[in-house]
Write a protein that holds these residues in place. Structure first.
Motif, PDB file in Angstrom:
ATOM      1  N   UNK A 133      -3.742   1.320  -1.736  1.00  0.00           N
ATOM      2  CA  UNK A 133      -3.824   0.920  -0.334  1.00  0.00           C
ATOM      3  C   UNK A 133      -5.115   1.421   0.313  1.00  0.00           C
ATOM      4  N   UNK A 134      -5.699   0.559   1.138  1.00  0.00           N
ATOM      5  CA  UNK A 134      -6.850   0.960   1.938  1.00  0.00           C
ATOM      6  C   UNK A 134      -6.512   2.197   2.768  1.00  0.00           C
ATOM      7  N   UNK A 135      -7.501   3.002   3.012  1.00  0.00           N
ATOM      8  CA  UNK A 135      -7.419   4.184   3.891  1.00  0.00           C
ATOM      9  C   UNK A 135      -6.799   5.387   3.200  1.00  0.00           C
ATOM     10  N   UNK A 136      -5.801   5.181   2.341  1.00  0.00           N
ATOM     11  CA  UNK A 136      -5.099   6.338   1.783  1.00  0.00           C
ATOM     12  C   UNK A 136      -5.155   6.416   0.260  1.00  0.00           C
ATOM     13  N   UNK A 137      -5.538   5.361  -0.420  1.00  0.00           N
ATOM     14  CA  UNK A 137      -5.415   5.323  -1.874  1.00  0.00           C
ATOM     15  C   UNK A 137      -6.629   5.852  -2.610  1.00  0.00           C
ATOM     16  N   UNK A 138      -6.384   6.487  -3.749  1.00  0.00           N
ATOM     17  CA  UNK A 138      -7.487   6.967  -4.587  1.00  0.00           C
ATOM     18  C   UNK A 138      -8.185   5.823  -5.310  1.00  0.00           C
ATOM     19  N   UNK A 139      -7.499   4.692  -5.455  1.00  0.00           N
ATOM     20  CA  UNK A 139      -8.075   3.492  -6.059  1.00  0.00           C
ATOM     21  C   UNK A 139      -7.804   2.314  -5.110  1.00  0.00           C
ATOM     22  N   UNK A 140      -8.276   2.475  -3.884  1.00  0.00           N
ATOM     23  CA  UNK A 140      -7.952   1.540  -2.808  1.00  0.00           C
ATOM     24  C   UNK A 140      -8.540   0.158  -3.059  1.00  0.00           C
ATOM     25  N   UNK A 141      -7.751  -0.863  -2.736  1.00  0.00           N
ATOM     26  CA  UNK A 141      -8.158  -2.258  -2.882  1.00  0.00           C
ATOM     27  C   UNK A 141      -8.416  -2.826  -1.486  1.00  0.00           C
ATOM     28  N   UNK A 142      -9.638  -3.257  -1.238  1.00  0.00           N
ATOM     29  CA  UNK A 142      -9.960  -3.842   0.057  1.00  0.00           C
ATOM     30  C   UNK A 142      -9.089  -5.076   0.303  1.00  0.00           C
ATOM     31  N   UNK A 143      -8.459  -5.112   1.475  1.00  0.00           N
ATOM     32  CA  UNK A 143      -7.586  -6.224   1.818  1.00  0.00           C
ATOM     33  C   UNK A 143      -6.114  -5.938   1.608  1.00  0.00           C
ATOM     34  N   UNK A 144      -5.798  -4.795   1.022  1.00  0.00           N
ATOM     35  CA  UNK A 144      -4.401  -4.504   0.661  1.00  0.00           C
ATOM     36  C   UNK A 144      -3.494  -4.346   1.875  1.00  0.00           C
ATOM     37  N   UNK A 168       4.678 -19.221  -8.840  1.00  0.00           N
ATOM     38  CA  UNK A 168       3.724 -19.417  -7.749  1.00  0.00           C
ATOM     39  C   UNK A 168       3.037 -18.097  -7.439  1.00  0.00           C
ATOM     40  N   UNK A 169       1.721 -18.119  -7.364  1.00  0.00           N
ATOM     41  CA  UNK A 169       0.961 -16.961  -6.897  1.00  0.00           C
ATOM     42  C   UNK A 169       0.807 -17.059  -5.395  1.00  0.00           C
ATOM     43  N   UNK A 170       1.248 -16.025  -4.679  1.00  0.00           N
ATOM     44  CA  UNK A 170       1.038 -15.954  -3.220  1.00  0.00           C
ATOM     45  C   UNK A 170      -0.352 -15.374  -3.010  1.00  0.00           C
ATOM     46  N   UNK A 171      -1.333 -16.252  -2.968  1.00  0.00           N
ATOM     47  CA  UNK A 171      -2.730 -15.854  -3.102  1.00  0.00           C
ATOM     48  C   UNK A 171      -3.226 -15.007  -1.935  1.00  0.00           C
ATOM     49  N   UNK A 172      -2.584 -15.115  -0.767  1.00  0.00           N
ATOM     50  CA  UNK A 172      -3.000 -14.297   0.377  1.00  0.00           C
ATOM     51  C   UNK A 172      -2.214 -12.997   0.463  1.00  0.00           C
ATOM     52  N   UNK A 173      -1.432 -12.697  -0.562  1.00  0.00           N
ATOM     53  CA  UNK A 173      -0.679 -11.439  -0.623  1.00  0.00           C
ATOM     54  C   UNK A 173      -1.161 -10.594  -1.801  1.00  0.00           C
ATOM     55  N   UNK A 174      -2.437 -10.750  -2.141  1.00  0.00           N
ATOM     56  CA  UNK A 174      -3.063  -9.987  -3.219  1.00  0.00           C
ATOM     57  C   UNK A 174      -4.566  -9.981  -2.988  1.00  0.00           C
ATOM     58  N   UNK A 175      -5.230  -8.942  -3.448  1.00  0.00           N
ATOM     59  CA  UNK A 175      -6.691  -8.854  -3.318  1.00  0.00           C
ATOM     60  C   UNK A 175      -7.277  -8.268  -4.598  1.00  0.00           C
TER      61      UNK A 175
END
Length: 303
Positions: free
Chosen positions: A56-67, A264-271
């Motif tokens: 998760x952004x802000x708190x994660x050690x391997x943060x994914x932008x957009x999460x 189905x991939x929910x493409x706006x629920x992944x980054x």
């Protein structure tokens, strides 16, 4: 639904480190009058990949932008479709410090550990640039050789992440609120699938490791997918664990289009991890062409 979305998910606290509030979710769920999931005629599955604090952004050690926005959209989709969403299955990365993709496993000629995001190749180890600690160099060479021979992702030294028992390994709190609200309302237990515990291999996908001499395959997950009429995939990161999970599932069912076309991939629920954006979209498009999966925005999917 009787309960407003914002009483379940506080979007201000997504990826904030705030704790979940399961007792409150269970109390809210008691007000709802929705049929149990066991009575669904059409069985639908959400496969949520690694919605964990360390991504998760802000708190994660391997943060994914957009999460953060991914979690907001995913929980909103779950809320809108709660009465028809039969089951939620969550994968969870679960690691120790001494794993082949963590720095503690490697030393250079001067006794230094690699920096995060270092790529270690077979030639780097055979030439003595890097050596595995505790005399495991031969095992590491075998692993790296198989990665290269099978066209897998190169071994990347990731920041320490999802260490078992840590807050980083936990599901993100607001997603957890929605997960257990769904569980209580639909009277169905969420399925939690732990992955990545073998110290000698990387396991991006939910089904199997990148290379594993024991050839472990998670047939329980595959059978759960077979048992549902529609499967929706979301989570982090789209470029790595989501993509690998999708590929592994589709390759297993490659001769049964009736199953692959349910996905189905929910493409706006992944980054994706930064730098993999274009490559990831191209790979998803290739899966759509080959297996007949669907790629949609969460707002386009109503169960």
């Amino acid at each position: 639904m009787i309960t407003p979305f914002d009483q379940i998910v506080d979007v201000r606290h997504i990826a904030s480190g705030k704790s979940d509030n399961i007792p409150a979710m269970l109390a809210l769920a008691e007000k709802e009058q929705v049929r149990p999931a066991a009575l669904d005629l059409k069985r639908t599955l959400l496969l949520a990949i690694d919605v964990q604090n360390d991504f998760m952004e802000s708190i994660g050690s391997l943060a994914v932008n957009g999460s953060k926005a991914d979690v907001q959209r995913l929980t909103q989709w779950m809320y809108r479709n709660l009465g028809s969403l039969t089951q939620v299955m969550c994968s969870l990365d679960c690691h120790s410090m001494m794993q082949i993709f963590h720095a503690d496993c490697w030393l250079d000629t001067e006794g230094n550990h690699p920096e995060p995001f270092t790529i270690i190749r077979y030639a780097d180890v055979s030439d003595g640039i890097w050596r595995a600690v505790n005399g495991h160099t031969a095992l590491a060479l075998d692993y790296l050789q198989h990665l290269e021979a099978e066209g897998k992702k190169q071994l990347c030294i990731w920041p320490y992440h999802c260490l078992e028992g840590t807050s980083g390994a936990q599901l993100e709190s607001q997603f957890t609120n929605m997960l257990y609200f769904h569980s209580a309302v639909r009277q169905v237990k969420p399925i939690l699938v732990y992955k990545g515990q073998d110290p000698n291999t990387e396991m991006y996908g939910i089904i199997k490791a990148e290379y594993d001499g024991n050839k472990f395959v998670n047939h329980a997950v595959l059978e759960a997918i077979r048992a549902h009429d529609a499967i929706y995939i979301a989570g982090e990161a789209s470029s790595h664990c989501v993509l690998a999970s999708a590929v592994q599932i589709l390759e297993y069912f490659e001769h049964d289009r009736s199953i692959t076309s349910r996905i189905t991939l929910l493409i706006d629920c992944m980054s994706p991890i930064a730098g993999f954006e274009e490559q990831t979209l191209l790979q998803f498009d290739a899966l759509k062409e080959k297996y007949g999966i669907q790629i949609k925005l969460s707002t386009e999917v109503n169960l």
